[in-house]
Design a protein around this motif. Structure first.
Motif, PDB file in Angstrom:
ATOM      1  N   TRP A  62      -1.198   5.249  -7.323  1.00 30.82           N
ATOM      2  CA  TRP A  62      -2.431   4.909  -8.026  1.00 30.82           C
ATOM      3  C   TRP A  62      -3.395   4.093  -7.181  1.00 30.82           C
ATOM      4  O   TRP A  62      -4.476   3.730  -7.655  1.00 30.82           O
ATOM      5  CB  TRP A  62      -2.092   4.126  -9.292  1.00 30.82           C
ATOM      6  N   ASP A  63      -3.041   3.807  -5.955  1.00 29.97           N
ATOM      7  CA  ASP A  63      -3.872   2.928  -5.126  1.00 29.97           C
ATOM      8  C   ASP A  63      -5.324   3.393  -5.032  1.00 29.97           C
ATOM      9  O   ASP A  63      -6.244   2.592  -5.055  1.00 29.97           O
ATOM     10  CB  ASP A  63      -3.300   2.807  -3.710  1.00 29.97           C
ATOM     11  N   SER A  64      -5.533   4.685  -4.923  1.00 28.85           N
ATOM     12  CA  SER A  64      -6.893   5.205  -4.735  1.00 28.85           C
ATOM     13  C   SER A  64      -7.761   5.040  -5.980  1.00 28.85           C
ATOM     14  O   SER A  64      -8.987   5.158  -5.899  1.00 28.85           O
ATOM     15  CB  SER A  64      -6.846   6.682  -4.340  1.00 28.85           C
ATOM     16  N   THR A  65      -7.171   4.719  -7.123  1.00 28.13           N
ATOM     17  CA  THR A  65      -7.950   4.561  -8.353  1.00 28.13           C
ATOM     18  C   THR A  65      -8.377   3.115  -8.592  1.00 28.13           C
ATOM     19  O   THR A  65      -9.117   2.840  -9.531  1.00 28.13           O
ATOM     20  CB  THR A  65      -7.153   5.042  -9.590  1.00 28.13           C
ATOM     21  N   GLU A  99      -0.754   2.002 -14.814  1.00 30.82           N
ATOM     22  CA  GLU A  99      -0.261   2.650 -13.599  1.00 30.82           C
ATOM     23  C   GLU A  99       1.213   3.019 -13.727  1.00 30.82           C
ATOM     24  O   GLU A  99       1.655   4.028 -13.193  1.00 30.82           O
ATOM     25  CB  GLU A  99      -0.448   1.741 -12.374  1.00 30.82           C
ATOM     26  N   PRO A 142       0.823  -1.207   0.000  1.00 33.75           N
ATOM     27  CA  PRO A 142       0.000   0.000   0.000  1.00 33.75           C
ATOM     28  C   PRO A 142       0.860   1.260   0.000  1.00 33.75           C
ATOM     29  O   PRO A 142       2.002   1.243   0.457  1.00 33.75           O
ATOM     30  CB  PRO A 142      -0.803  -0.096   1.304  1.00 33.75           C
ATOM     31  N   THR A 153     -10.376  -0.361  -8.158  1.00 40.17           N
ATOM     32  CA  THR A 153     -11.680  -0.823  -7.693  1.00 40.17           C
ATOM     33  C   THR A 153     -11.453  -1.774  -6.522  1.00 40.17           C
ATOM     34  O   THR A 153     -10.330  -2.254  -6.300  1.00 40.17           O
ATOM     35  CB  THR A 153     -12.433  -1.573  -8.809  1.00 40.17           C
ATOM     36  N   SER A 154     -12.501  -2.091  -5.801  1.00 39.34           N
ATOM     37  CA  SER A 154     -12.344  -3.018  -4.672  1.00 39.34           C
ATOM     38  C   SER A 154     -11.890  -4.387  -5.168  1.00 39.34           C
ATOM     39  O   SER A 154     -11.088  -5.050  -4.513  1.00 39.34           O
ATOM     40  CB  SER A 154     -13.631  -3.119  -3.858  1.00 39.34           C
ATOM     41  N   ARG A 175      -8.173  -4.092  -5.929  1.00 37.19           N
ATOM     42  CA  ARG A 175      -7.415  -4.040  -4.666  1.00 37.19           C
ATOM     43  C   ARG A 175      -7.249  -5.448  -4.096  1.00 37.19           C
ATOM     44  O   ARG A 175      -6.155  -5.844  -3.708  1.00 37.19           O
ATOM     45  CB  ARG A 175      -8.110  -3.140  -3.642  1.00 37.19           C
TER      46      ARG A 175
END
Length: 112
Positions: free
Chosen positions: A45-48, A91, A41, A50-51, A54
């Motif tokens: 680009w982590d916030s972009t 990414e 983490p 999808t669940s 992730r």
């Protein structure tokens, strides 16, 4: 690695295949070093993601072999195939936990 490297001979003497899931280039480790990689983490680009992405990318590890060295600023450069196991190729840069495999003398390294 970019498409321009497809088929070029790497430092290992093997031709580069951008879809090979096991190819990495690194300047810190000798050729032939096997590395276990996990996405960590904190990448840009982590916030972009999808669940579903992730869950998939953060719960997976891959093993690559250093087969090349290069003129790049990041800790590691992966084939597109290897990168796609840990993130979307668009990414470009992700944060990784890098664990050298082998003699056990090297501690895991978190890098960008």
């Amino acid at each position: 690695y970019a498409d321009d490297f497809q088929g070029r001979i790497m430092a290992s003497g093997e031709p580069f295949d951008l879809n090979d899931l096991s190819v990495a280039a690194a300047n810190q480790w000798p050729l032939g070093t096997r590395l276990r990689l996990r996405r960590a983490p904190g990448g840009p680009w982590d916030s972009t993601l999808t669940s579903g992405e992730r869950s998939m990318y953060f719960n997976r590890s891959i093993i690559v072999t250093v087969q090349d060295h290069g003129d790049f600023t990041h800790e590691l450069d992966l084939s597109r195939g290897a990168f796609a196991q840990l993130g979307r190729p668009s990414e470009g840069v992700i944060r990784l936990l890098i664990e050298p495999l082998g003699d056990g003398k090297n501690a895991p390294v978190v890098t960008r």
